[in-house]
Design an enzyme around this catalytic site. Sequence first.
Site, PDB file in Angstrom:
ATOM      1  N   GLU A   1      -1.132  -2.056  -6.617  1.00 15.50           N
ATOM      2  CA  GLU A   1      -1.978  -1.001  -7.187  1.00 15.50           C
ATOM      3  C   GLU A   1      -1.141   0.136  -7.720  1.00 15.50           C
ATOM      4  OE1 GLU A   1      -5.780  -0.901  -4.188  1.00 15.50           O
ATOM      5  OE2 GLU A   1      -4.017   0.281  -3.707  1.00 15.50           O
TER       6      GLU A   1
ATOM      7  N   GLY B   1       0.823  -1.201   0.000  1.00 15.90           N
ATOM      8  CA  GLY B   1       0.000   0.000   0.000  1.00 15.90           C
ATOM      9  C   GLY B   1       0.860   1.255   0.000  1.00 15.90           C
TER      10      GLY B   1
END
Lengths: 504, 504
Positions: B288, B263
Amino acid sequence: MLTDRIRLFPLMERIVTADQAAALIKDGMMVGMSGFTRAGDAKAVPLAMARRAQKEPFQITLVTGASLGKDVDRVLTEAKILKKRMPFQSDPTLRAAINRGEVMFVDQHLSETVEHLRSGQLGPMDYAIIEATAITEEGGIVPTTSVGNSTSFAALAENLIIEINLSQPLALEGLHDIYTPTRRPTREPIPIVACDSRIGLAYMRIDPSKVAAIVITEQADSAAVLEAPGPETDTIAEHLIAFFVRETAKGRLDLRASPLQVGIGNIANAVLSGLASGPFERLQMYSEVLQDSTFALLDSGKLVFASASSMTLSEEYAGRVLKNLGKYRDRLVLRPQEISNHPEVIRRLGIVAINTALEFDIYGNVNSTHVNGTDMVNGIGGSGDFARNAYLSIFVAKSVAKDGAISSVVPMVSHVDHTEHDVDILVTENGLADLRGLAPRERARMIISNCVHPDYREQLGDYFERALRRGGHTPHVLEEAFSWHLRRKETGTMLAHSTIKRSA
Amino acid sequence: MLTDRIRLFPLMERIVTADQAAALIKDGMMVGMSGFTRAGDAKAVPLAMARRAQKEPFQITLVTGASLGKDVDRVLTEAKILKKRMPFQSDPTLRAAINRGEVMFVDQHLSETVEHLRSGQLGPMDYAIIEATAITEEGGIVPTTSVGNSTSFAALAENLIIEINLSQPLALEGLHDIYTPTRRPTREPIPIVACDSRIGLAYMRIDPSKVAAIVITEQADSAAVLEAPGPETDTIAEHLIAFFVRETAKGRLDLRASPLQVGIGNIANAVLSGLASGPFERLQMYSEVLQDSTFALLDSGKLVFASASSMTLSEEYAGRVLKNLGKYRDRLVLRPQEISNHPEVIRRLGIVAINTALEFDIYGNVNSTHVNGTDMVNGIGGSGDFARNAYLSIFVAKSVAKDGAISSVVPMVSHVDHTEHDVDILVTENGLADLRGLAPRERARMIISNCVHPDYREQLGDYFERALRRGGHTPHVLEEAFSWHLRRKETGTMLAHSTIKRSA
């Protein structure tokens, strides 16, 4: 004939009594057992283990598919055999022991247990005890009325005990589709693209040299116990079917293309019964458990195919279905629970998932497991596998319990199993809340207006209005968030200003 | 040359000013915009929309990939354009408006937004505003530094506005892998089987007749703002890497085979920095966002491949990376966020997911989003997509915040984003709790012993001991569950019997 049941003849030599097989299980072992929602569970050996424990105490970690029948969890609990239990249970005696802290219960998403086992994260499995219809010529195990986690238990356990159950019809053979995902890092996509995809074998491949014992039994599965439906469950089903009709009219739903997953219980049964008399044709199911209502829907011709990991039937339906398996064979498949509940497949197929909430809150968070945030009922089961990945995630509940003393709609759930992100639709007998695309404050207005019982509506609206004055994306009056649960404990009811006498 | 950027020449006629394009957006519309973690966001048109709103008020629903840069969310908030916003944001001004209830924010799993759009559950999208490196000869859109939800916005929106950003190097072309899952009920498996699988096109296919306007811009992405690391973040990284070493020795982990998801934030950066100097080789990422630390790890040779949906870089790294894309091209791919975050792919690849918790409780439930259960910080983002489906789901946090006035480890989290079922490992600077295979009471002992700050250990142990006397699978003293949060509000600190003066 036993030679129909044990077709790899050298294994005949491994036949022993249940007591002899039970003696193989030693203190401290991890044991996997077949069984999923009271179907296809090993029966003779665990009961023999309990007898043995009376003379010779021992404790194990017991891993199953899901819940067991034949009071096995009760008997094992009373015999004090269970040190740790996973991933699901539904036995009152075991539940009480879990809540007293005597049995360590690990509540898991039903699709995940074998991933943890396979990677060694749970330690080695010493024995798997698996009920079988038959052992094939190659030593393959043909499961009975459930597959559960047995495929992986059989592959991973160091030793196997097989219960050949003569009461399970040989016609079960061919009903199962046994597939295990390939090992990482070269894992391939699971090739299921429709409910009726068959991607594996009709039996579990095992190493016959691991078979330590075979026990012959003939006890039938425990019959499913259905709670009686009532006017509320029928009304909930009506709300839901009316919603399906509206969504279909808007072009957002096609139940011929979106398979149904339906949890266990009388609301689920009412929904399936409603569909049997409703306007939808060519329905499909991709679910965990097939209950009586599934077979009624198959019989009605409305349901064209059903995929699951187990069949849990009443005595009446068990008789009818198990004697007429040929009638259903082309429209039924039983899969490992890793596959019936796999996020990959659920997301791909676009499932409409209907599960039961114990309570939900004004923002749509759902508690499926814990009374008062502390006491376990059964476990999360497969509800998370389905709710997170479904095309439509629906939770149903009666708006009140205990004659109105408990509201199922509360300011804040006392335990969260499914967050607001995973809950699209909530239904009680009072109405349906479509939460899609709504922010928390919008969700709250919809839930208070549509779902809560009229007796609690003003009280819940009052909480929300006072929370709004505090502000926040998800407004709460934090010091009162559990005041309803506490009031119930103190006064017997969640109703404020109530004259109802203490009843609990 | 503009002819390199707009290679379908008839589209040259659609070039207008940002103000002209902004005038197309009308009150009540749903608008999709490119942008994921401040990268690849539409910049000129939204800022022009804000200028227009000063003369002519209007409101829209704005859907993006994730957070936007260039203060776009602030400016749109101040212009009162945002009626509804989804699925993520990280802007202080917007956050405050959300928490005041002025902007309805729908906080979603980042993989799910386009599923809801595609099925019509969120209504029709009127305009998509998408930043592009170029438009190909066929009218395909080449994205810039993020893909986000743009592929589906471009396919689903009725009209398109394209911002050709000349500051984004043409060398970005070829970096993207654009794939959209096929339509249900004939959806096929997503064929990604490794981080470096390329399964789609290098551009988004669109219908050129939908292009309503093209705007030429040259504003660079906002630079990533990194919080300074500190001794705690380094210690957290050390605990985690020591755990990886132990797991590798036990044969339960192979970081060459299990891709990393990390993250955003300084703890994540510290972990990646730790890996750069650690013993692991041939690492892979399936994440991501790629941050500076990813490129440092690529430069070190320890990381062989990185897949994500965006690149969010500091000014220093943006200069270095964007000018030398050739150096990274074979080791990098940017995908739609539906694919970077897809449960199917995450589960298949066996990802080690490292995300940041705002707070967690003694049973391992994680709050990633809400202060005091009410006030939104940023949103759940992709943490749920990864945590639920990861091989190892790890959450990290400093054990205290605000100089010790807030403990990140609390009796009960005030908001649940990730349930205990989805949390394997918790790490603070005090230590690491390995929760796999543990029941709640066992989890609590581990967390209290390993994670909580020493100043709070006795206080948390006292809560747990008193909860144990009440009993339950997940023991709590329900009336005190949020007492720490309430004490912080009342006295300025979560510490009981504190002499610290009121500071908040």
